[in-house]
Design an enzyme around this catalytic site. Structure first.
Site, PDB file in Angstrom:
ATOM      1  CB  THR A 345     -34.356 -54.982  20.946  1.00 37.01           C
ATOM      2  OG1 THR A 345     -34.845 -54.712  19.642  1.00 37.01           O
ATOM      3  CG2 THR A 345     -33.926 -56.430  21.005  1.00 37.01           C
ATOM      4  N   GLY A 427     -31.386 -51.788  20.222  1.00 34.45           N
ATOM      5  CA  GLY A 427     -31.148 -50.548  19.516  1.00 34.45           C
ATOM      6  C   GLY A 427     -30.982 -50.559  18.022  1.00 34.45           C
ATOM      7  N   GLY A 428     -31.632 -51.467  17.269  1.00 34.02           N
ATOM      8  CA  GLY A 428     -31.635 -51.365  15.818  1.00 34.02           C
ATOM      9  C   GLY A 428     -30.239 -51.270  15.218  1.00 34.02           C
TER      10      GLY A 428
END
Length: 531
Positions: A345, A427-428
């Site tokens: 992202t 980063g999730g």
């Protein structure tokens, strides 16, 4: 070591310096924060292609002084023809992560740009779309210098990507991974951006361009149809809100995990974090333990809001959070299951001279999304829908027209003393954790914004390509800190000094005096651009 950047007229920050410079050029031309962000968003889609693109989704949080904070939800929904049977009839028990049928949701980001520009018009925004997209078009047609990050992602995932339609012809050069520093061009994507500039952003969904994209998808067996394009529009909605002791903090509502980022900060506020030393083992331990509680809430309650059984805002009340706060002990780590995992992202921020602020995030989910690149348009299609479950009882179960759960969440704070802050990361699972680190270091412990970003960080859960759910810490933490965390019961693994696995954080703060301060992540190719 980087120092905090200061300015007095406007500022932009992005994980690639060319994107922040594109935004600054718009600000210099008299454009507002939204116009600058569209320039940055189009540019970052070209210069950081492994992390995001126009075939993915986006979310905005927008602040105008004296007005309610708004959010834009530009996330695609599952196609109308998509069902669990679509996959189970193919003897699949889960949705593939790569390939044509991994990309089962509409790409929403371009509609989000348009929705934001509609708001910009009310601000007096007058710049032409062609001016906002010109840097992106140039970099697509004339080339970029490949970043080390793009080279590393392509190398790490090549085996699963190279077999996907269009990938080899787009992201390899003469059959090889382009090395860092080499020139890389994307002529078809440049042509697509020129079409958008000429025909308008809505042509992505309702025009000749939409027809070409739909044909590309049909030819490779992707289930998204032209009717899905015609039906899609991003929407403006209220941001979700936390009344924190030092600031009003805003984020995006479900289907994102914005409320989870706010829950972590709410729990830490109730634990009186300032009584502990900054960056101490106790500080890290409490942020990690608050994260575990927030993720438990996420996994039970958060998904497409149309299918949620609770009001997302109610998850931030004292009454709801009390039992979760009570579970946290200062001297013992709680058991930890597993998270949602990583995600590629980009986060970017802009604040203009009028104090109008944008916190923005754009993603294709995993690195290079589905891996599919469409032949006519050069668009790399996302794989966000592979996060759907094929279990009908799951909160994120696949249904036609449903929004998948998103780890994406851009944050914005209005401090009680009049400061405005935009901050975020990629980063999730790492996004809420890094947001908590950056915000608390800056707002609670008064660290300069660049120090709050540069300081060593951690990640609870999986990183790219790893199955371990341990607590991962950068090696710049002292051995004493690491030893203490282990003694508290944390399973600790040590990362590199400045490890990309903990995200690409950044932030901008505007003081009521009109002075800006900004910081970007040395773990990225980022830059702060102010004037």
């Amino acid at each position: 070591m980087l120092n905090t950047t200061h300015a007095t007229r406007g500022m932009a920050v992005a994980p690639h310096s060319l994107a922040s410079q594109a935004a600054l050029a718009v600000l210099r031309e008299g454009g507002n924060a939204i116009e600058a962000m569209v320039a940055a968003a189009s540019t970052i889609a070209i210069v950081y292609p492994h992390m995001n693109g126009i075939g993915g989704d986006g979310f905005w949080v927008i602040s105008e002084p004296g007005k309610p904070v708004l959010a834009i939800e530009a996330c695609g929904v599952a196609g109308a023809a998509i069902s669990q049977e679509f996959y189970t009839s193919r003897q699949l028990t889960s949705i593939p992560m790569r390939g044509p049928i991994a990309g089962n949701t509409m790409a929403g980001t371009i509609s989000g740009w348009q929705e934001a520009l509609n708001i910009s018009t009310g601000w007096g925004g007058k710049l032409q779309l062609s001016d906002l997209l010109k840097d992106a078009i140039h970099y697509a047609e004339e080339g970029i210098a490949v970043t080390a990050s793009q080279y590393a992602s392509t190398s790490a995932k090549l085996d699963e990507l190279v077999v996907q339609p269009g990938f080899k012809d787009t992201f390899l050069v003469d059959g090889k991974i382009p090395p860092a520093g080499s020139r890389f061009v994307q002529p078809r994507l440049g042509k697509t951006l020129r079409r958008l500039a000429a025909d308008g952003l809505d042509s992505f969904y309702r025009g000749a361009l939409a027809e070409d994209i739909a044909k590309d998808l049909a030819e490779i067996g992707n289930p998204i149809t032209l009717e899905d394009f015609h039906a899609y529009r991003a929407r403006t909605c209220e941001a979700i809100h936390l009344d924190h002791s030092v600031a009003d903090i805003y984020n995006t509502a479900p289907p994102t995990q914005g409320v989870i980022s706010l829950i972590i900060l709410a729990i830490l506020d109730k634990l009186n974090l300032k009584q502990y030393q900054q960056d101490s083992p106790e500080y890290i331990h409490l942020v990690v333990e608050a994260t575990k509680q927030a993720f438990a809430i996420r996994d039970q309650y958060v998904g497409d809001p149309a299918y949620m059984k609770v009001d997302p805002q109610s998850l931030l009340t004292d009454e709801f959070l009390a039992p979760y706060v009570a579970k946290i002990s200062i001297d013992k780590a709680l058991p930890w299951g597993k998270g949602k995992g990583p995600g590629d992202t980009i986060w970017m921020g802009v604040i203009d001279g009028e104090g109008r602020a944008v916190s923005f995030i754009q993603s294709i989910y995993h690195e290079f999304g589905s891996g599919v690149v469409l032949s006519r348009t050069g668009i790399n299609w996302q794989n966000r829908g592979c996060s759907f479950s094929l279990d009908s009882a799951h909160i994120n179960c696949l249904m036609p027209g449903k929004k998948p759960f998103h780890t994406l969440n851009p944050a914005l704070a209005r401090f009680k003393d009049g400061r405005t802050m935009v901050y975020g990361t990629m980063g999730g699972d790492g996004q809420p954790q890094t947001q908590a680190a950056v915000f608390t270091r800056y707002a609670i412990f008064n660290q300069p914004i660049q120090q709050a970003i540069t300081a060593p960080r951690w990640l609870l859960g999986r990183t790219w390509g790893k199955s371990s759910e341990s607590l991962k810490v950068e090696s710049r933490f002292t051995e004493g800190v690491i030893r203490r965390l282990r003694s508290l019961g944390h399973e600790v693994d040590v990362l590199a000094d400045f490890d990309e696995m903990v995200g690409h954080a950044a932030a901008i703060v505007r003081d009521p005096s009109g002075v800006f301060e900004g910081g970007c992540d040395p773990r990225s190719n980022g830059g702060v651009a102010g004037f």
